[in-house]
Write an enzyme that holds these catalytic residues in place. Structure first.
Site, short mmCIF file in Angstrom:
data_model
loop_
_atom_site.label_atom_id
_atom_site.label_comp_id
_atom_site.label_asym_id
_atom_site.label_seq_id
_atom_site.Cartn_x
_atom_site.Cartn_y
_atom_site.Cartn_z
N LYS A 34 -10.22 -8.19 6.48
CA LYS A 34 -8.83 -8.60 6.61
C LYS A 34 -8.47 -8.80 8.08
CE LYS A 34 -4.29 -6.76 5.09
NZ LYS A 34 -3.68 -5.59 4.40
N SER A 37 -0.48 -6.60 1.12
CA SER A 37 -0.74 -7.58 2.14
C SER A 37 -2.20 -8.05 2.19
CB SER A 37 -0.36 -7.01 3.52
OG SER A 37 -1.14 -5.87 3.83
N SER A 52 -0.88 -2.14 -0.26
CA SER A 52 -1.47 -3.42 0.11
C SER A 52 -2.89 -3.66 -0.38
CB SER A 52 -1.43 -3.59 1.62
OG SER A 52 -0.10 -3.73 2.06
#
Length: 474
Positions: free
Chosen positions: A85, A160, A184
């Site tokens: 990420k 996220s 997330s």
């Protein structure tokens, strides 16, 4: 499924096939495919789907191919392609936190978690998209720069860690990194039909930025298509580093050794009642658990009434620190003028409430001890992951006014933040479906250090109700 639905699947007859990460690793170890073939297939798949889902933040193709060809990669997932990420320290890769305000510069060194992640043998081919600083539960950025759900591109992939989820769910990658500071990992897992375990605080090494937080709400992990992949990842990660203060996870292949007592809560005390598809997913899981011999009882956790506001205040404090570029964390070229309305609105909210900071930080820091004392006579707790199914793109759009976005967000993500405050583990499992065929996740939560129990029950649930996949259009 309506005629307008657009599903995006990367599954094809190449080196990756329809295997999960464990299957790919096993075929590499047996010599049936090479790490180079697996990495090349993953790069090709990501290239095919990215135009539709928009999940790549930055590419790392050349280094991935060199690593695969080196023959020096070791670990349980040796040679398995993956992604990181866009918010952890990876040498040679930018970490823009999903924000136009952060300069895109290659990192100098791998962070502590990155080293542990790479120790499992995975080979990153790219980094993945996220919303600005991970504040929201979708992966949408200003100007229509959105990451879409491969089950239906009209819908959010969650956030996220939505970029990682989109690539794994579509079949482009078998496993990918995510992290979780308020849901997330679990939220995109629920939206995209994946397994997402938010581990106990301290289970894995922390990236340096997260380690400096006054309350360490963020933890790292992975998004996968199978329980065994998640279990194998944490088993492998323990070989690199094991926190002696937590019960070891070890190898998980089977269900729990005894029937469990599981509390169920369908509605959040902090949001409107859960929607019909969400309620149906929880009730279906309840029935599955009872059919497996477990006792399921109604459960009302004694969450303090001030918890919701305290978490929102802490969230606002973090945004204020980011907006101020406190400590020069993003360097001298950080562009405050490029911040989105949610970051700016959270920062402004904190300035109005800064006088409460000593109180809410202290109460959040104590929430783990409170949860341990008040968990009750249940082994696990079953809830929705979210109060509603994944929204359409735009419902949590980054361009809308802060007040609208924030109100919608806190009603949607009404179940996940508690585990981040307490530090306890929780897992999202794709055990529900909407009427039009999109995934719905349910969440099981445990006491601190009890990931093994969560994984054991997840093994049995997956066997009793195999997870839907875009590898087959069902």
């Amino acid at each position: 499924m309506t005629a307008a639905t657009t599903r995006i699947s990367a599954f094809t007859d190449d080196a990756l096939g329809t295997d999960d990460a464990t299957g790919v690793a096993e075929r590499i170890a047996r010599g049936e495919i090479s790490a180079q073939e697996a990495v090349d297939a993953a790069i090709a798949r990501v290239e095919v789907v990215n135009g539709d889902v928009n999940a790549v933040a930055a590419w790392d193709r050349d280094r991935a191919r060199r690593r695969a060809a080196s023959g020096r990669v070791r670990g349980a997932f040796a040679g398995v392609p993956t992604a990181t990420k866009d918010n952890i320290h990876v040498a040679g890769m930018p970490a823009t936190m999903g924000s136009r305000a952060v300069p895109s510069q290659p990192g100098e060194v791998d962070g502590a978690f990155t080293r542990q992640f790479l120790d499992t043998g995975v080979i990153p081919v790219c980094s993945t998209t996220m919303p600005e600083f991970g504040w929201t539960a979708t992966t949408e950025r200003v100007g229509g720069d959105v990451t879409r759900n491969p089950w239906d591109t009209a819908y959010s992939s969650g956030g996220s860690s939505g970029g990682s989820a989109a690539l794994v769910a579509s079949g482009a990658l078998p496993i990918a990194h995510g992290n979780d500071g308020g849901g997330s990992i679990r939220i995109p897992a629920a939206a995209c039909g994946l397994v997402g375990l938010k581990p106990s605080r301290g289970r894995l090494r922390l990236d340096e930025g997260n380690a400096s937080m006054p309350v360490k709400v963020v933890v790292d992990g992975v998004l996968t298509r199978s329980v065994r992949d998640t279990a194998r990842f944490f088993e492998a990660a323990e070989r690199s580093y094991r926190n002696p203060r937590l019960q070891p996870i070890g190898r998980v292949d089977d269900g729990p050794a005894r029937p469990l007592r599981i509390g169920v809560m369908v509605d959040s005390p902090f949001a409107p009642p859960s929607d019909a598809d969400t309620r149906a997913a929880v009730e279906r899981t309840r029935d599955l658990l009872e059919s497996l011999g477990h006792t399921v009882v109604e459960y009302a956790p004694p969450i303090p009434g001030f918890f919701k506001t305290d978490f929102e205040d802490y969230w606002s404090l973090l945004a204020w620190a980011v907006a101020k570029n406190r400590g020069g964390m993003f360097g001298p070229d950080f562009d405050t003028a490029a911040l989105d309305p949610l970051t700016l609105g959270l920062a402004k909210r904190f300035r109005r409430r800064a006088h409460r900071a000593p109180l809410f930080v202290a109460r959040l820091a104590a929430s783990g001890r409170f949860q341990e004392r008040t968990f009750g006579d249940v082994d696990l707790v079953l809830t929705p992951v979210l109060a509603t199914t994944a929204p359409r793109i735009g419902h949590l759009g980054a361009d809308q006014p802060f007040e609208v976005h924030f109100a919608r967000l806190v009603e949607y993500a009404a179940f996940t933040p508690l585990a981040n405050a307490t530090g306890a583990p929780a897992i999202s499992l794709p055990l529900g479906r909407t009427e039009d065929g999109r995934p719905v996740g349910v969440m099981l939560s445990a006491r601190l250090g009890e990931e093994r129990r969560l994984l054991e029950i997840a093994v049995d649930l997956e066997e009793a109700s195999p997870f839907a996949s875009l590898a087959s259009d069902d």
